[in-house]
Design a protein around this motif. Structure first.
Motif, PDB file in Angstrom:
ATOM      1  N   THR A  29       0.820  -1.204   0.000  1.00 20.04           N
ATOM      2  CA  THR A  29       0.000   0.000   0.000  1.00 20.04           C
ATOM      3  C   THR A  29       0.859   1.261   0.000  1.00 20.04           C
ATOM      4  N   ARG A  30       0.283   2.346  -0.520  1.00 18.02           N
ATOM      5  CA  ARG A  30       0.920   3.656  -0.490  1.00 18.02           C
ATOM      6  C   ARG A  30      -0.056   4.653   0.138  1.00 18.02           C
ATOM      7  N   ARG A  31       0.480   5.642   0.809  1.00 19.24           N
ATOM      8  CA  ARG A  31      -0.341   6.678   1.442  1.00 19.24           C
ATOM      9  C   ARG A  31      -0.758   7.742   0.426  1.00 19.24           C
ATOM     10  N   HIS A  32      -1.961   8.283   0.649  1.00 17.34           N
ATOM     11  CA  HIS A  32      -2.507   9.358  -0.195  1.00 17.34           C
ATOM     12  C   HIS A  32      -2.444   8.961  -1.668  1.00 17.34           C
ATOM     13  N   CYS A  33      -2.704   7.691  -1.929  1.00 18.80           N
ATOM     14  CA  CYS A  33      -2.510   7.119  -3.260  1.00 18.80           C
ATOM     15  C   CYS A  33      -3.775   6.394  -3.700  1.00 18.80           C
ATOM     16  N   ALA A  34      -4.155   6.579  -4.968  1.00 15.41           N
ATOM     17  CA  ALA A  34      -5.335   5.898  -5.501  1.00 15.41           C
ATOM     18  C   ALA A  34      -5.086   4.411  -5.676  1.00 15.41           C
ATOM     19  N   GLY A  35      -3.816   4.039  -5.790  1.00 16.03           N
ATOM     20  CA  GLY A  35      -3.476   2.651  -6.018  1.00 16.03           C
ATOM     21  C   GLY A  35      -3.060   2.424  -7.458  1.00 16.03           C
ATOM     22  N   ILE A  36      -3.206   1.192  -7.934  1.00 13.43           N
ATOM     23  CA  ILE A  36      -2.854   0.854  -9.309  1.00 13.43           C
ATOM     24  C   ILE A  36      -4.112   0.400 -10.045  1.00 13.43           C
ATOM     25  N   PRO A  37      -4.110   0.498 -11.389  1.00 13.02           N
ATOM     26  CA  PRO A  37      -5.292   0.043 -12.134  1.00 13.02           C
ATOM     27  C   PRO A  37      -5.550  -1.438 -11.855  1.00 13.02           C
ATOM     28  N   GLN A  38      -6.792  -1.771 -11.510  1.00 15.81           N
ATOM     29  CA  GLN A  38      -7.082  -3.153 -11.168  1.00 15.81           C
ATOM     30  C   GLN A  38      -7.435  -3.963 -12.414  1.00 15.81           C
ATOM     31  N   ILE A  39      -7.998  -5.139 -12.204  1.00 14.31           N
ATOM     32  CA  ILE A  39      -8.218  -6.099 -13.286  1.00 14.31           C
ATOM     33  C   ILE A  39      -8.996  -5.465 -14.447  1.00 14.31           C
ATOM     34  N   ASN A  40      -8.474  -5.633 -15.664  1.00 12.47           N
ATOM     35  CA  ASN A  40      -9.123  -5.160 -16.893  1.00 12.47           C
ATOM     36  C   ASN A  40      -9.297  -3.644 -16.946  1.00 12.47           C
ATOM     37  N   VAL A  41      -8.428  -2.905 -16.257  1.00 14.40           N
ATOM     38  CA  VAL A  41      -8.495  -1.440 -16.291  1.00 14.40           C
ATOM     39  C   VAL A  41      -7.260  -0.890 -16.994  1.00 14.40           C
ATOM     40  N   ASP A  42      -7.483  -0.025 -17.964  1.00 10.97           N
ATOM     41  CA  ASP A  42      -6.413   0.669 -18.681  1.00 10.97           C
ATOM     42  C   ASP A  42      -6.578   2.158 -18.391  1.00 10.97           C
ATOM     43  N   SER A  43      -5.623   2.749 -17.668  1.00 11.91           N
ATOM     44  CA  SER A  43      -5.689   4.172 -17.314  1.00 11.91           C
ATOM     45  C   SER A  43      -4.533   4.929 -17.930  1.00 11.91           C
ATOM     46  N   ARG A  44      -4.797   6.127 -18.401  1.00 15.76           N
ATOM     47  CA  ARG A  44      -3.779   7.003 -18.977  1.00 15.76           C
ATOM     48  C   ARG A  44      -3.916   8.388 -18.355  1.00 15.76           C
ATOM     49  N   VAL A  45      -2.914   9.226 -18.572  1.00 14.05           N
ATOM     50  CA  VAL A  45      -2.938  10.618 -18.134  1.00 14.05           C
ATOM     51  C   VAL A  45      -2.716  11.485 -19.371  1.00 14.05           C
ATOM     52  N   LEU A  46      -3.611  12.453 -19.582  1.00 12.72           N
ATOM     53  CA  LEU A  46      -3.561  13.287 -20.784  1.00 12.72           C
ATOM     54  C   LEU A  46      -3.211  14.727 -20.439  1.00 12.72           C
ATOM     55  N   ASP A  47      -2.433  15.341 -21.320  1.00 18.61           N
ATOM     56  CA  ASP A  47      -2.088  16.754 -21.170  1.00 18.61           C
ATOM     57  C   ASP A  47      -3.346  17.601 -21.217  1.00 18.61           C
ATOM     58  N   LEU A  48      -3.469  18.569 -20.314  1.00 15.70           N
ATOM     59  CA  LEU A  48      -4.683  19.379 -20.213  1.00 15.70           C
ATOM     60  C   LEU A  48      -4.898  20.280 -21.423  1.00 15.70           C
ATOM     61  N   GLU A  49      -3.820  20.660 -22.096  1.00 16.82           N
ATOM     62  CA  GLU A  49      -3.938  21.568 -23.228  1.00 16.82           C
ATOM     63  C   GLU A  49      -4.034  20.814 -24.554  1.00 16.82           C
ATOM     64  N   THR A  50      -3.148  19.836 -24.776  1.00 17.03           N
ATOM     65  CA  THR A  50      -3.049  19.174 -26.074  1.00 17.03           C
ATOM     66  C   THR A  50      -3.775  17.837 -26.152  1.00 17.03           C
ATOM     67  N   GLY A  51      -4.044  17.223 -25.008  1.00 20.19           N
ATOM     68  CA  GLY A  51      -4.653  15.909 -25.008  1.00 20.19           C
ATOM     69  C   GLY A  51      -3.673  14.782 -25.254  1.00 20.19           C
ATOM     70  N   ALA A  52      -2.390  15.124 -25.378  1.00 27.44           N
ATOM     71  CA  ALA A  52      -1.374  14.099 -25.615  1.00 27.44           C
ATOM     72  C   ALA A  52      -1.171  13.249 -24.359  1.00 27.44           C
TER      73      ALA A  52
END
Length: 565
Positions: A369-392
């Motif tokens: 476990t990690r503190r103040h952390c959402a954790g990791i993507p669980q089974i069958n989950v694909d998560s990404r982080v996108l740039d707020l301006e470009t969407g990259a």
């Protein structure tokens, strides 16, 4: 950018990376235990035990009544207005047994809100308890609702003889006292009618629940959740936590909310006994944990804080049965996290999810476990982080908007195709939901949520995220609670305002100027609150989340009144 895989190094042992679930109706979970272990307790409610057979029979008989007396058909929406009680579970599964759709409402709903939900989704039948009926009665009178099935908590509750160590709320012990009226049907009478429902055909892709969720503007929107999504969410959670053998859990969150609904569905799908309290009571919760050897405890920060304070005063209490303490949705201060782990003797498992994904998409691995952390993507989950301006797509430690693809993804917003399209984005040919949350993942694939996208404050062109400032405020020893919003500023456009609740007695001598100096020591000058207001309390939802939108709307009205025309 390919799907993130670095988090797999922290994957729980024995948990599959992918999961296929049967094409079933969520009701089937209840049916399987009613057949295999009919006498096993399913719910304990103020000392009374309701077994799986009784729960199953209640649900099927109510389903028969809904179909044959109230004309509920496949796909019809049925409103559910109750606090936590056995009737909620009976009604919830009865609606699903009808192949109809559950629309669970907050117990705090006012008449106008119930009217919006009813007219928006086209529901004409409501199932409620007598304490909440007055808010719905005008809708029976004006014809918006055709029928209401109403019961009393006391019909399924134990009494002081069964649980002398718990204070039973008056609302729970009150006998049924609703006067007869056209359109009203007594809950016990509906079950006593003994009507058998028609055969069920709804399966995985069919609509099971419409969960109304607040938007940034306008009326709440109904997120459509399928049987497949809800079943998958339950299976994910059971595998991830490895608690399939747990006999008892304390379900503290409101069942009308997706988090509380998940507690209920997971408990009943795993054949355990779920302990329910209609009103949250930290004293009762600790008594039940100790006396009933509760293994799973879940709640929000305020609930956990109340239990911790009681444990500080009575450290002799035996919490050794607890194998998991889960929290999500709200910030857990470091001091509270430490206290939870100290008194419950288990790691705190934080998670992250949203209504549109049927609950958690991210969970901390129980062994890492990690503190103040959402954790990791669980089974069958694909998560990404996108740039707020470009969407990259962004890489590790780069902050942007979190988007997720999951089997538990909602079907869209009820009758709002434009809003549905706006909430989605396609990546690599797959649909991802835009969470509206700002965050990042680290070099090991753990995700951290830093703020809501819509809460961004633009101060002289500099982006300020309220969550970061609230975190610092919470660390002050004299601060009990805090919420940061934006206020109009003639020079900066927007400025940072903090509404702060101080610790009773201890915080009485703290001044806004001193708290501002505290912030200056921990953050860039442009982030420091220029306005600090001490308040007695902050408005919160039924799940303990601070209603920052309410506070922001009030501030916006003040700003409009003060601005020159």
């Amino acid at each position: 950018m390919p799907q993130l895989t670095r988090h797999l190094a922290h994957w729980p042992t024995g948990v599959p990376h992918t999961l296929a679930v049967p094409d079933r109706n969520l009701f089937d979970h209840l049916a399987q235990y009613a057949i295999s272990q009919p006498c096993k307790p399913a719910i304990e409610y103020y000392g009374r035990l309701i077994n799986y057979q009784e729960l199953y029979q209640g649900a099927t008989r109510l389903a028969g009544y809904l179909q044959k007396r109230l004309n509920i058909h496949r796909g019809d929406r049925v409103l559910l207005l109750m606090q936590n009680c056995p009737q909620f579970a009976i009604a919830y599964y009865a609606i699903l047994r009808c192949d109809a759709v559950v629309v669970a409402l907050s117990p705090m709903s006012a008449t106008d809100e119930i009217e919006h939900y009813a007219t928006d989704c086209g529901a004409t039948v409501l199932i409620a308890t007598q304490d909440l009926l007055p808010a719905a009665l005008p809708l029976l009178s004006n014809g918006i609702l055709a029928s209401c099935v109403v019961g009393a908590y006391s019909e399924y509750a134990g009494d002081a003889e069964h649980v002398p160590y718990i204070r039973i709320p008056q609302v729970v012990s009150a006998p049924f006292s609703v006067s007869p009226q056209r359109g009203l049907h007594a809950f016990p009478g509906a079950l006593a009618a003994g009507l058998t429902p028609s055969s069920s055909s709804a399966k995985g892709s069919d609509l099971a629940v419409i969960a109304y969720t607040s938007g940034t503007t306008g009326k709440p929107k109904g997120a459509m959740l399928s049987h497949r999504a809800l079943v998958h969410s339950v299976e994910q959670r059971m595998l991830w936590l490895g608690l399939s053998d747990v006999p008892t859990s304390l379900a503290a969150l409101p069942a009308n909310h997706l988090a509380g609904m998940g507690q209920m569905n997971t408990a009943l799908a795993s054949g355990r006994c779920m302990i329910w309290l209609t009103r949250w009571d930290a004293v009762a919760a600790l008594e039940l944990i100790e006396r009933r050897s509760v293994a799973i405890v879940g709640g929000v920060a305020t609930m956990m804080a109340e239990m911790v304070e009681l444990l500080k005063a009575s450290p002799w209490r035996d919490m050794s049965s607890v194998r998991g303490v889960m929290a999500g949705g709200t910030h857990i201060p470091e001091s509270l996290a430490n206290a939870i782990e100290h008194y419950f003797h288990v790691p705190l498992l934080e998670s992250y999810g949203m209504t549109e994904t049927c609950g958690p998409t991210h969970l901390n691995p129980p062994h890492a476990t990690r503190r103040h952390c959402a954790g990791i993507p669980q089974i069958n989950v694909d998560s990404r982080v996108l740039d707020l301006e470009t969407g990259a797509e962004l890489g590790p430690n780069q902050e942007g908007e979190l988007v997720s693809n999951t089997v538990t993804l909602f079907l869209g917003y009820w009758n709002l195709p434009q809003d549905t399209r706006a909430a989605m984005i396609e990546i690599d040919g797959k649909p991802f939901v835009r969470t509206g949350d700002i965050g990042y993942y680290d070099d090991e694939g753990y995700f951290y949520i830093t703020d809501r996208l819509k809460r961004m404050i633009n101060a002289s062109g500099l982006k300020v995220w309220p969550g970061e400032i609230e975190y610092v405020l919470h660390e002050h020893p004299l601060v009990q609670d805090a919420c940061v919003i934006s206020a109009r500023d003639t020079r900066r456009g927007e400025t940072v305002k903090a509404l702060v609740v101080l610790q009773p007695v201890l915080g009485s001598n703290l001044t806004p100027a001193e708290l501002e100096q505290w912030c200056r020591a921990s953050m860039a000058a442009y982030k420091v609150p220029r306005m600090i207001e001490f308040v007695n309390a902050l408005p919160k939802s039924s799940t303990g989340k601070i209603q920052w939108k309410v506070l922001q709307a009030h501030q916006d009205r003040l700003d409009r009144m003060m601005s020159p025309e």
